[in-house]
Structures are given as C-alpha cells and as structure tokens.
Design a protein around this motif. Structure first.
Motif, PDB file in Angstrom:
ATOM      1  N   LEU A   3       0.854  -1.185   0.000  1.00  0.00           N
ATOM      2  CA  LEU A   3       0.000   0.000   0.000  1.00  0.00           C
ATOM      3  C   LEU A   3       0.891   1.238   0.000  1.00  0.00           C
ATOM      4  CD1 LEU A   3      -2.837  -0.760   2.543  1.00  0.00           C
ATOM      5  CD2 LEU A   3      -3.044  -0.434   0.105  1.00  0.00           C
ATOM      6  N   TYR A   4       0.593   2.143  -0.896  1.00  0.00           N
ATOM      7  CA  TYR A   4       1.327   3.400  -1.001  1.00  0.00           C
ATOM      8  C   TYR A   4       0.343   4.526  -0.753  1.00  0.00           C
ATOM      9  CZ  TYR A   4       4.975   0.581  -3.112  1.00  0.00           C
ATOM     10  OH  TYR A   4       5.935  -0.361  -3.334  1.00  0.00           O
ATOM     11  N   GLN A   5       0.815   5.582  -0.105  1.00  0.00           N
ATOM     12  CA  GLN A   5      -0.060   6.707   0.197  1.00  0.00           C
ATOM     13  C   GLN A   5       0.241   7.869  -0.744  1.00  0.00           C
ATOM     14  OE1 GLN A   5      -0.138   7.857   4.284  1.00  0.00           O
ATOM     15  NE2 GLN A   5      -1.988   9.056   4.018  1.00  0.00           N
ATOM     16  N   TYR A   6      -0.843   8.462  -1.243  1.00  0.00           N
ATOM     17  CA  TYR A   6      -0.770   9.622  -2.125  1.00  0.00           C
ATOM     18  C   TYR A   6      -1.606  10.734  -1.515  1.00  0.00           C
ATOM     19  CZ  TYR A   6       1.201   6.551  -5.673  1.00  0.00           C
ATOM     20  OH  TYR A   6       2.012   5.680  -6.353  1.00  0.00           O
ATOM     21  N   VAL A   7      -1.304  11.984  -1.877  1.00  0.00           N
ATOM     22  CA  VAL A   7      -2.067  13.127  -1.384  1.00  0.00           C
ATOM     23  C   VAL A   7      -2.515  13.972  -2.556  1.00  0.00           C
ATOM     24  CG1 VAL A   7      -1.974  15.232  -0.007  1.00  0.00           C
ATOM     25  CG2 VAL A   7      -0.846  13.180   0.810  1.00  0.00           C
ATOM     26  N   CYS A   8      -3.813  14.207  -2.614  1.00  0.00           N
ATOM     27  CA  CYS A   8      -4.406  15.094  -3.611  1.00  0.00           C
ATOM     28  C   CYS A   8      -4.583  16.459  -2.944  1.00  0.00           C
ATOM     29  CB  CYS A   8      -5.751  14.547  -4.064  1.00  0.00           C
ATOM     30  SG  CYS A   8      -6.644  15.637  -5.190  1.00  0.00           S
ATOM     31  N   ASP A   9      -4.244  17.524  -3.632  1.00  0.00           N
ATOM     32  CA  ASP A   9      -4.370  18.862  -3.049  1.00  0.00           C
ATOM     33  C   ASP A   9      -5.822  19.215  -2.746  1.00  0.00           C
ATOM     34  OD1 ASP A   9      -1.627  19.296  -3.099  1.00  0.00           O
ATOM     35  OD2 ASP A   9      -1.685  20.139  -5.121  1.00  0.00           O
ATOM     36  N   ASP A  10      -6.765  18.658  -3.509  1.00  0.00           N
ATOM     37  CA  ASP A  10      -8.177  18.978  -3.298  1.00  0.00           C
ATOM     38  C   ASP A  10      -8.868  18.012  -2.337  1.00  0.00           C
ATOM     39  OD1 ASP A  10      -7.962  21.102  -5.071  1.00  0.00           O
ATOM     40  OD2 ASP A  10      -8.417  19.819  -6.799  1.00  0.00           O
ATOM     41  N   SER A  33     -10.019  12.810 -10.087  1.00  0.00           N
ATOM     42  CA  SER A  33      -9.178  12.499 -11.250  1.00  0.00           C
ATOM     43  C   SER A  33      -8.033  13.492 -11.439  1.00  0.00           C
ATOM     44  CB  SER A  33     -10.006  12.409 -12.531  1.00  0.00           C
ATOM     45  OG  SER A  33     -10.951  11.377 -12.401  1.00  0.00           O
ATOM     46  N   GLY A  34      -7.789  14.332 -10.428  1.00  0.00           N
ATOM     47  CA  GLY A  34      -6.658  15.252 -10.485  1.00  0.00           C
ATOM     48  C   GLY A  34      -5.366  14.508 -10.161  1.00  0.00           C
ATOM     49  N   GLU A  35      -4.256  15.209 -10.270  1.00  0.00           N
ATOM     50  CA  GLU A  35      -2.963  14.590 -10.019  1.00  0.00           C
ATOM     51  C   GLU A  35      -2.636  14.624  -8.532  1.00  0.00           C
ATOM     52  OE1 GLU A  35       1.096  16.186 -11.272  1.00  0.00           O
ATOM     53  OE2 GLU A  35       0.544  14.790 -12.891  1.00  0.00           O
ATOM     54  N   ALA A  36      -2.199  13.483  -7.989  1.00  0.00           N
ATOM     55  CA  ALA A  36      -1.814  13.386  -6.581  1.00  0.00           C
ATOM     56  C   ALA A  36      -0.364  12.943  -6.508  1.00  0.00           C
ATOM     57  CB  ALA A  36      -2.706  12.388  -5.864  1.00  0.00           C
ATOM     58  N   ARG A  37       0.353  13.443  -5.507  1.00  0.00           N
ATOM     59  CA  ARG A  37       1.761  13.079  -5.359  1.00  0.00           C
ATOM     60  C   ARG A  37       1.916  12.020  -4.279  1.00  0.00           C
ATOM     61  NH1 ARG A  37       0.824  17.405  -2.431  1.00  0.00           N
ATOM     62  NH2 ARG A  37       1.781  17.605  -0.373  1.00  0.00           N
ATOM     63  N   ARG A  38       2.925  11.200  -4.424  1.00  0.00           N
ATOM     64  CA  ARG A  38       3.182  10.141  -3.457  1.00  0.00           C
ATOM     65  C   ARG A  38       3.886  10.737  -2.241  1.00  0.00           C
ATOM     66  NH1 ARG A  38       7.286   5.126  -4.100  1.00  0.00           N
ATOM     67  NH2 ARG A  38       7.015   4.345  -1.998  1.00  0.00           N
ATOM     68  N   VAL A  39       3.460  10.301  -1.053  1.00  0.00           N
ATOM     69  CA  VAL A  39       4.110  10.713   0.180  1.00  0.00           C
ATOM     70  C   VAL A  39       4.683   9.470   0.850  1.00  0.00           C
ATOM     71  CG1 VAL A  39       2.712  12.773   0.548  1.00  0.00           C
ATOM     72  CG2 VAL A  39       1.945  10.603   1.459  1.00  0.00           C
ATOM     73  N   PHE A  40       5.769   9.660   1.570  1.00  0.00           N
ATOM     74  CA  PHE A  40       6.419   8.543   2.231  1.00  0.00           C
ATOM     75  C   PHE A  40       5.994   8.504   3.688  1.00  0.00           C
ATOM     76  CE2 PHE A  40       8.896   9.354  -1.485  1.00  0.00           C
ATOM     77  CZ  PHE A  40       9.194   8.076  -1.937  1.00  0.00           C
ATOM     78  N   THR A  41       5.559   7.341   4.125  1.00  0.00           N
ATOM     79  CA  THR A  41       5.108   7.138   5.493  1.00  0.00           C
ATOM     80  C   THR A  41       5.898   5.994   6.105  1.00  0.00           C
ATOM     81  OG1 THR A  41       3.391   5.620   4.757  1.00  0.00           O
ATOM     82  CG2 THR A  41       2.766   7.923   4.969  1.00  0.00           C
ATOM     83  N   ALA A  42       5.774   5.846   7.417  1.00  0.00           N
ATOM     84  CA  ALA A  42       6.452   4.754   8.101  1.00  0.00           C
ATOM     85  C   ALA A  42       5.833   3.421   7.669  1.00  0.00           C
ATOM     86  CB  ALA A  42       6.324   4.924   9.605  1.00  0.00           C
ATOM     87  N   PRO A  43       6.639   2.393   7.475  1.00  0.00           N
ATOM     88  CA  PRO A  43       6.084   1.099   7.090  1.00  0.00           C
ATOM     89  C   PRO A  43       5.290   0.499   8.245  1.00  0.00           C
ATOM     90  CG  PRO A  43       8.416   0.896   7.509  1.00  0.00           C
ATOM     91  CD  PRO A  43       8.084   2.358   7.581  1.00  0.00           C
ATOM     92  N   MET A  44       4.299  -0.291   7.906  1.00  0.00           N
ATOM     93  CA  MET A  44       3.475  -0.920   8.930  1.00  0.00           C
ATOM     94  C   MET A  44       4.062  -2.283   9.272  1.00  0.00           C
ATOM     95  SD  MET A  44      -0.302   0.182   7.716  1.00  0.00           S
ATOM     96  CE  MET A  44      -1.047  -0.171   9.286  1.00  0.00           C
TER      97      MET A  44
END
Length: 95
Positions: A3-10, A33-44
C-alpha cells in the motif's frame, strides 16, 4: 502487493495498492481524477499478534470516536471474579 499513500491537493490522502517497487511518483486521484503526489510514510511493520494489533487500533480510535454504551451487557456473558486459573496459577499459594 504494497500500500502506497498519495495526497491530492483537493481531496486529501488516499492509499493505492501496487507491487513492491513499482509505485509511480504521481497518480490520479480516485475522487476528482486530479494529479496526486506520493508521500512517504512509516512502514506498517509489527511483531504483535493480530488480536493485540486490533486492540491497539480500537484504543486509538476510541480516543477520538468513543463508543457509546446504552445498556449493560447481558448477565450470561459475565465471568465470576475468581475465574478459571491456569495450571501454573493453581500451584501458587493462596491468602
């Protein structure tokens, strides 16, 4: 699959599943459907058992969303104060 986390500005954060090492730096948001960037989080990573992890998660959730109790539990589900002792506890001296 990881699982990877992404953040959409909206629309904020969301998770996406991809094979390990193949996550794109950008992904389209499922809500807008906008562009979201990947963020790095601590692994579970955890060495705790599933019931222990579930109890910890329930405790964390209850800090912000406590469960409301409207009645007492049924009498049949209560355990006696003494309870059953394990074989190791039976050998301990009693007061």
């Amino acid at each position: 699959m990881a699982l990877y986390q992404y953040v959409c500005d909206d629309d904020g954060p969301f998770e996406a599943s991809s094979p390990i090492g193949t996550a794109a730096p950008r992904r389209s948001c499922p809500a807008c459907s906008g562009e979201a960037r990947r963020v790095f989080t601590a692994p579970m990573l955890s060495r705790a058992s599933r019931p222990a992890v579930a109890a910890i998660e329930r405790a964390e959730r209850s800090a912000h969303e406590p469960e409301v109790v409207t009645s007492l539990p049924p009498a049949g589900r209560r355990r006696p104060a003494g309870g059953q002792l394990s074989p190791a506890q039976r050998r301990l001296p009693r007061p």
